[in-house]
Design an enzyme around this catalytic site. Structure first.
Site, PDB file in Angstrom:
ATOM      1  N   HIS A  67     -15.167 116.283  22.663  1.00 14.77           N
ATOM      2  CA  HIS A  67     -14.058 116.697  21.794  1.00 14.77           C
ATOM      3  C   HIS A  67     -13.184 115.505  21.412  1.00 14.77           C
ATOM      4  CE1 HIS A  67     -15.097 120.425  24.070  1.00 14.77           C
ATOM      5  NE2 HIS A  67     -15.073 120.898  22.849  1.00 14.77           N
ATOM      6  N   LYS A  73     -20.013 119.348  16.178  1.00 17.12           N
ATOM      7  CA  LYS A  73     -21.001 119.510  15.104  1.00 17.12           C
ATOM      8  C   LYS A  73     -22.404 119.352  15.647  1.00 17.12           C
ATOM      9  CE  LYS A  73     -21.746 119.946  10.675  1.00 17.12           C
ATOM     10  NZ  LYS A  73     -22.746 120.957  11.035  1.00 17.12           N
ATOM     11  N   LYS A 109     -24.392 121.437  20.033  1.00 13.87           N
ATOM     12  CA  LYS A 109     -25.750 121.918  19.719  1.00 13.87           C
ATOM     13  C   LYS A 109     -25.887 123.337  20.216  1.00 13.87           C
ATOM     14  CE  LYS A 109     -29.591 120.171  17.966  1.00 13.87           C
ATOM     15  NZ  LYS A 109     -29.631 119.020  17.038  1.00 13.87           N
TER      16      LYS A 109
HETATM   17  N1  GLU Z   1     -29.743 119.460  13.398  1.00 15.81           N
HETATM   18  C1  GLU Z   1     -29.461 118.235  12.739  1.00 15.81           C
HETATM   19  C2  GLU Z   1     -29.415 117.096  13.734  1.00 15.81           C
HETATM   20  O1  GLU Z   1     -30.002 117.162  14.784  1.00 15.81           O
HETATM   21  C3  GLU Z   1     -28.249 118.309  11.832  1.00 15.81           C
HETATM   22  C4  GLU Z   1     -26.946 118.615  12.492  1.00 15.81           C
HETATM   23  C5  GLU Z   1     -25.793 118.877  11.539  1.00 15.81           C
HETATM   24  O2  GLU Z   1     -25.963 118.752  10.338  1.00 15.81           O
HETATM   25  O3  GLU Z   1     -24.726 119.239  12.034  1.00 15.81           O
HETATM   26  O4  GLU Z   1     -28.876 116.060  13.484  1.00 15.81           O
END
Ligand code: GLU
Length: 474
Positions: A67, A73, A109
């Site tokens: 954070h 993201k 994730k």
């Molecule tokens: N899943 C993709 C990655 O592993 C994209 C993640 C995203 O766009 O937030 O980078």
């Protein structure tokens, strides 16, 4: 320990090991390094979904690794291999990835432990919407909290279900669409997101191949023209990467999907292979190509550039000694186990690491998130203005020189930027700039022997400074 990783390390431990190797070259105190490395929040859930006549209990995760910047993201994957260790590792990689490409997010994730192919679209929609409600209940989703995106087994369709569920639970929230990226363009997505990761892989490797000094060491010439390329995995990332390599003059000599692999040293035409797969259900028996005995054998083919673009841990201590590629571009997350990494580095292979190379996806996700927050399409304000300015310049040059350019030249010169032009140019600039930054670290830090360590140093420096500037509570 997760199912498909190296003998010695779980996937997350492998990431920690790479971190430790790099952190020695940074100036941060132990506590800051420990905080950067730690996974901050892990949400594990089980929820029931009615599938046909039965009720299935679905296992799913969302991990927020860091954070130091918010929102968090990272993608959401649908796969039977999903487990806590895997999602933690992938979330950690997102933190480093975002830092390297200067995208102001913490890493996150998610994963749902299902085989997406076994469900109807209606069932997948129910699972995805329920998962989103679970995230919302726990405050694990929102434009300023945590913003999912596509990953293995998911795409624009799933993202639009997530956006719609979140928007229904938050009526009137003006920025609701920014709760997820990778949406269809009609639902607030941005043009260029679908191909972004594959295009980023192309830009990254093209940049790596532009340095004569580095190519000399590998016995290669600069540029992509004529270089032989093998791509493992023809999903969204692998397919687009392969497409851009072919367009850039490289020769695709090997391609693999889960049903098998094909090889032709003279080159394979990607679109023809895709059409063959659509017609027959398999890439095997493609005219003029030979079938490989197993899909994994594609990794051992003679080639200049090998691009694993599917899942983690495909190159291990066992098959790494047989790898013949001079450059490995990690389009997937974590395709090399630590044992493989060591063997390949010793062999002098140039490994371009995942936390840099596949960051094109999240870079364009950032552009999508900004678009959603600004509520305006890229190029909307400046396109016509630019076209008028270019026209004036061309007119002045024509009248000064007394020469006229052709209609075709005029059309090219006068074109103002569309959304997709701006996205591609932002992505290209990001991938080039970040490669140069990592390469500088690699060249100028004594004791650093591989690009992965350099990339981790780059990431740790940025996250470390952010933590320092955040201030730690007494
Ligand atoms: N899943 C993709 C990655 O592993 C994209 C993640 C995203 O766009 O937030 O980078």
């Amino acid at each position: 320990m997760s199912a498909n990783h190296s003998n010695e390390y779980s996937f997350f431990q492998g990431v920690e090991r790479n971190f430790d190797k790099a952190s020695k070259f940074t100036r941060f105190e132990k506590g800051i390094l420990e905080q950067i490395k730690a996974c901050n929040s892990v949400l594990r859930m089980k929820f029931p979904v009615r599938i046909g006549d039965t009720i299935e209990v679905i296992e799913a995760y969302r991990v927020q690794h860091s954070h130091h910047k918010t929102p968090c993201k990272g993608g959401i994957r649908f796969s039977l291999d999903v487990n806590q260790d895997e999602v933690m590792a992938l979330a950690a990689l997102m933190t480093y990835k975002c830092a390297i490409v200067n995208v102001p997010f913490g890493g996150g994730k998610g994963g749902i432990k299902i085989d997406g192919k076994k469900y109807t679209p209606f069932e997948l929609e129910k699972i995805t919407r329920r998962y989103t409600s679970e995230l919302a209940k726990k405050n694990f989703i929102g434009p300023g909290i945590d913003v999912p995106a596509p990953d293995y087994g998911t795409g624009a369709r799933e993202m639009s279900w997530i956006a719609d569920t979140y928007a229904s639970l938050n009526p009137g929230e003006l920025n609701a669409l920014a709760c997820v990226t990778g949406k269809p363009v009609s639902q607030g997505g941005v043009r260029g997101r679908t191909e972004a990761t594959g295009l980023g892989v192309y830009y990254g490797i093209r940049e790596a191949c532009s340095f004569a000094e580095d190519m000399d060491k590998l016995g290669l010439s600069t540029g992509l023209k004529g270089k032989t390329v093998v791509v493992q995995g023809l999903g969204n990332v692998g397919y687009h990467a392969a497409k851009y390599f072919q367009g850039g003059g490289a020769v695709l000599v090997g391609l693999a999907e889960y049903e098998g692999a094909i090889y032709n040293p003279e080159g394979l035409d990607l679109e023809a292979v895709m059409a063959h797969r659509k017609a027959t259900g398999s890439i095997l028996n493609f005219p003029g190509a030979s079938n490989l005995e197993s899909a994994g054998k594609v990794l051992e083919l003679e080639c200049d550039i090998l691009i694993p673009a599917a899942l983690e841990a495909v190159i291990t201590g066992e098959n790494a000694p047989n790898v013949k590629a001079k450059i490995i571009g990690e389009a997937a997350n974590g395709p090399l186990t630590p044992e493989a990494d060591e063997i390949l580095n010793k062999k002098g292979v140039l490994v371009i690491p995942d936390i840099y190379l596949n960051a094109g996806g999240v870079t364009v996700s950032y552009f999508e998130w900004l678009k959603n927050l600004s509520h305006v399409r890229y190029g909307r304000l400046e396109k016509r203005f630019s076209e008028n300015t270019y026209a004036e310049i061309v007119n002045i040059i024509e009248s000064l020189t007394n020469k006229r350019i052709t209609e075709m030249e005029r059309n090219i010169m006068l074109k103002g930027p569309d959304e997709v032009d701006l996205i591609y140019s932002g992505l290209e600039d990001t991938m080039i700039g970040s490669y140069q930054e990592i390469r500088e670290i690699y060249k100028n830090t004594e004791g650093v022997e591989d690009m992965r360590t350099a990339a981790f140093i780059c990431a740790i420096n940025k996250v470390g400074v952010a933590y320092e500037e955040l201030g730690i509570f007494p």
